[in-house]
Scaffold this motif. Structure first.
Motif, PDB file in Angstrom:
ATOM      1  N   VAL A  79       0.842  -1.187   0.000  1.00  0.00           N
ATOM      2  CA  VAL A  79       0.000   0.000   0.000  1.00  0.00           C
ATOM      3  C   VAL A  79       0.883   1.245   0.000  1.00  0.00           C
ATOM      4  O   VAL A  79       1.841   1.334   0.764  1.00  0.00           O
ATOM      5  CB  VAL A  79      -0.897   0.033   1.254  1.00  0.00           C
ATOM      6  N   VAL A  80       0.531   2.195  -0.879  1.00  0.00           N
ATOM      7  CA  VAL A  80       1.218   3.488  -0.931  1.00  0.00           C
ATOM      8  C   VAL A  80       0.150   4.566  -0.879  1.00  0.00           C
ATOM      9  O   VAL A  80      -0.830   4.502  -1.626  1.00  0.00           O
ATOM     10  CB  VAL A  80       2.048   3.633  -2.233  1.00  0.00           C
ATOM     11  N   ASP A  81       0.323   5.544   0.008  1.00  0.00           N
ATOM     12  CA  ASP A  81      -0.654   6.633   0.058  1.00  0.00           C
ATOM     13  C   ASP A  81      -0.418   7.576  -1.119  1.00  0.00           C
ATOM     14  O   ASP A  81       0.658   7.605  -1.707  1.00  0.00           O
ATOM     15  CB  ASP A  81      -0.571   7.381   1.402  1.00  0.00           C
ATOM     16  N   ARG A  82      -1.439   8.339  -1.475  1.00  0.00           N
ATOM     17  CA  ARG A  82      -1.348   9.155  -2.698  1.00  0.00           C
ATOM     18  C   ARG A  82      -0.302  10.257  -2.604  1.00  0.00           C
ATOM     19  O   ARG A  82       0.237  10.664  -3.620  1.00  0.00           O
ATOM     20  CB  ARG A  82      -2.711   9.716  -3.060  1.00  0.00           C
ATOM     21  N   MET A  83       0.025  10.732  -1.407  1.00  0.00           N
ATOM     22  CA  MET A  83       1.052  11.769  -1.269  1.00  0.00           C
ATOM     23  C   MET A  83       2.454  11.193  -1.483  1.00  0.00           C
ATOM     24  O   MET A  83       3.327  11.868  -2.004  1.00  0.00           O
ATOM     25  CB  MET A  83       0.967  12.433   0.117  1.00  0.00           C
ATOM     26  N   PRO A  86       4.169   9.737  -5.824  1.00  0.00           N
ATOM     27  CA  PRO A  86       5.101  10.325  -6.798  1.00  0.00           C
ATOM     28  C   PRO A  86       6.574  10.149  -6.419  1.00  0.00           C
ATOM     29  O   PRO A  86       7.431  10.025  -7.284  1.00  0.00           O
ATOM     30  CB  PRO A  86       4.723  11.808  -6.810  1.00  0.00           C
ATOM     31  N   TYR A  87       6.865  10.127  -5.122  1.00  0.00           N
ATOM     32  CA  TYR A  87       8.247   9.970  -4.652  1.00  0.00           C
ATOM     33  C   TYR A  87       8.737   8.531  -4.792  1.00  0.00           C
ATOM     34  O   TYR A  87       9.935   8.273  -4.742  1.00  0.00           O
ATOM     35  CB  TYR A  87       8.374  10.383  -3.185  1.00  0.00           C
ATOM     36  N   LEU A  88       7.798   7.587  -4.922  1.00  0.00           N
ATOM     37  CA  LEU A  88       8.149   6.170  -4.917  1.00  0.00           C
ATOM     38  C   LEU A  88       7.997   5.493  -6.274  1.00  0.00           C
ATOM     39  O   LEU A  88       8.223   4.291  -6.390  1.00  0.00           O
ATOM     40  CB  LEU A  88       7.294   5.435  -3.880  1.00  0.00           C
ATOM     41  N   PRO A 109      14.877   5.387  -7.872  1.00  0.00           N
ATOM     42  CA  PRO A 109      15.479   6.243  -8.896  1.00  0.00           C
ATOM     43  C   PRO A 109      15.138   7.719  -8.713  1.00  0.00           C
ATOM     44  O   PRO A 109      15.793   8.575  -9.286  1.00  0.00           O
ATOM     45  CB  PRO A 109      14.891   5.705 -10.205  1.00  0.00           C
ATOM     46  N   ASN A 110      14.141   8.041  -7.897  1.00  0.00           N
ATOM     47  CA  ASN A 110      13.760   9.434  -7.647  1.00  0.00           C
ATOM     48  C   ASN A 110      14.629  10.105  -6.593  1.00  0.00           C
ATOM     49  O   ASN A 110      14.578  11.316  -6.439  1.00  0.00           O
ATOM     50  CB  ASN A 110      12.297   9.511  -7.192  1.00  0.00           C
ATOM     51  N   ALA A 111      15.396   9.315  -5.844  1.00  0.00           N
ATOM     52  CA  ALA A 111      16.241   9.874  -4.788  1.00  0.00           C
ATOM     53  C   ALA A 111      17.478  10.498  -5.441  1.00  0.00           C
ATOM     54  O   ALA A 111      18.350   9.792  -5.918  1.00  0.00           O
ATOM     55  CB  ALA A 111      16.640   8.788  -3.796  1.00  0.00           C
ATOM     56  N   GLN A 112      17.528  11.813  -5.444  1.00  0.00           N
ATOM     57  CA  GLN A 112      18.633  12.510  -6.102  1.00  0.00           C
ATOM     58  C   GLN A 112      19.910  12.431  -5.290  1.00  0.00           C
ATOM     59  O   GLN A 112      20.993  12.415  -5.832  1.00  0.00           O
ATOM     60  CB  GLN A 112      18.242  13.966  -6.360  1.00  0.00           C
ATOM     61  N   ASN A 113      19.775  12.437  -3.996  1.00  0.00           N
ATOM     62  CA  ASN A 113      20.939  12.250  -3.131  1.00  0.00           C
ATOM     63  C   ASN A 113      20.460  11.697  -1.804  1.00  0.00           C
ATOM     64  O   ASN A 113      19.284  11.706  -1.499  1.00  0.00           O
ATOM     65  CB  ASN A 113      21.727  13.558  -2.945  1.00  0.00           C
ATOM     66  N   SER A 114      21.369  11.167  -1.039  1.00  0.00           N
ATOM     67  CA  SER A 114      21.015  10.631   0.267  1.00  0.00           C
ATOM     68  C   SER A 114      22.079  11.056   1.256  1.00  0.00           C
ATOM     69  O   SER A 114      23.036  11.726   0.900  1.00  0.00           O
ATOM     70  CB  SER A 114      20.893   9.103   0.208  1.00  0.00           C
TER      71      SER A 114
END
Length: 122
Positions: A79-83, A86-88, A109-114
């Motif tokens: 389950v992923v919430d709608r907010m 997009p990040y996932l 792939p959306n994580a630009q840096n960590s």
């Protein structure tokens, strides 16, 4: 539960945009069976926090929230919430069981840096 943002596995994309590998699905199923419940699903969310701005949350949840996106992976519902969705998009959840790493990992792939703590991204 928070987790690192990396893994090597790739599998077919799912409607949530999140991919649960077969290895992770088996582990999740085993953990749910240990709980002795059949109403739990794996929820993944992105929350503000961490040193890079955002952090993952991975936990078992029986709730259904308005706008949830649910995908079935070999009998395991993710389950992923709608907010968070997009990040996932395109993120892969895997499970590592090695001497150097154990636990769930997320390759996003959306994580630009960590950051050095391993559980935050931007």
């Amino acid at each position: 539960m928070t987790t690192e943002a990396h893994t090597e596995s790739t599998e077919a994309a799912a409607p949530t945009g999140v991919i649960l590998t077969d290895v992770a699905a088996v582990k999740v199923k085993a953990l749910i069976e240990q709980e002795g419940r059949d109403d739990l699903r794996l929820r993944i969310a992105v929350q503000p926090g961490g040193c890079s701005g955002l952090r993952y949350q991975l936990f078992f949840d029986e709730r259904s929230l308005d706008g949830d996106i649910v995908t079935d992976f070999s009998g395991v519902e993710v389950v992923v919430d709608r907010m968070s969705s997009p990040y996932l998009a395109g993120a892969t959840i895997d499970f590592a069981d090695r001497i150097d790493a154990q636990g769930f990992t997320i390759d996003n792939p959306n994580a630009q840096n960590s950051c050095a703590c391993g559980d935050s991204f931007h």
